[in-house]
Design an enzyme around this catalytic site. Structure first.
Site, PDB file in Angstrom:
ATOM      1  N   ASN A   1      -3.586  17.311   2.032  1.00 24.29           N
ATOM      2  CA  ASN A   1      -3.871  18.581   2.699  1.00 24.29           C
ATOM      3  C   ASN A   1      -2.563  19.320   3.037  1.00 24.29           C
ATOM      4  O   ASN A   1      -1.655  18.717   3.585  1.00 24.29           O
ATOM      5  CB  ASN A   1      -4.635  18.321   3.998  1.00 24.29           C
TER       6      ASN A   1
ATOM      7  N   THR B   1      -6.691  19.464   9.663  1.00 26.63           N
ATOM      8  CA  THR B   1      -7.605  18.584   8.941  1.00 26.63           C
ATOM      9  C   THR B   1      -7.567  17.162   9.483  1.00 26.63           C
ATOM     10  O   THR B   1      -6.501  16.666   9.842  1.00 26.63           O
ATOM     11  CB  THR B   1      -7.241  18.571   7.451  1.00 26.63           C
ATOM     12  N   PRO B   2      -8.725  16.507   9.590  1.00 26.05           N
ATOM     13  CA  PRO B   2      -8.804  15.157  10.143  1.00 26.05           C
ATOM     14  C   PRO B   2      -8.170  14.096   9.251  1.00 26.05           C
ATOM     15  O   PRO B   2      -7.785  13.044   9.718  1.00 26.05           O
ATOM     16  CB  PRO B   2     -10.315  14.913  10.283  1.00 26.05           C
ATOM     17  N   CYS B   3      -8.048  14.382   7.971  1.00 21.94           N
ATOM     18  CA  CYS B   3      -7.501  13.393   7.052  1.00 21.94           C
ATOM     19  C   CYS B   3      -6.045  13.708   6.695  1.00 21.94           C
ATOM     20  O   CYS B   3      -5.769  14.852   6.395  1.00 21.94           O
ATOM     21  CB  CYS B   3      -8.330  13.343   5.769  1.00 21.94           C
TER      22      CYS B   3
END
Length: 9
Positions: free
Chosen positions: A1, A7-9
């Site tokens: 990302n 973003t969570p990842c």
């Protein structure tokens, strides 16, 4: 990302 903070990842 390209924007890890939005973003969570």
């Amino acid at each position: 990302n390209p924007i890890p903070i939005l973003t969570p990842c």
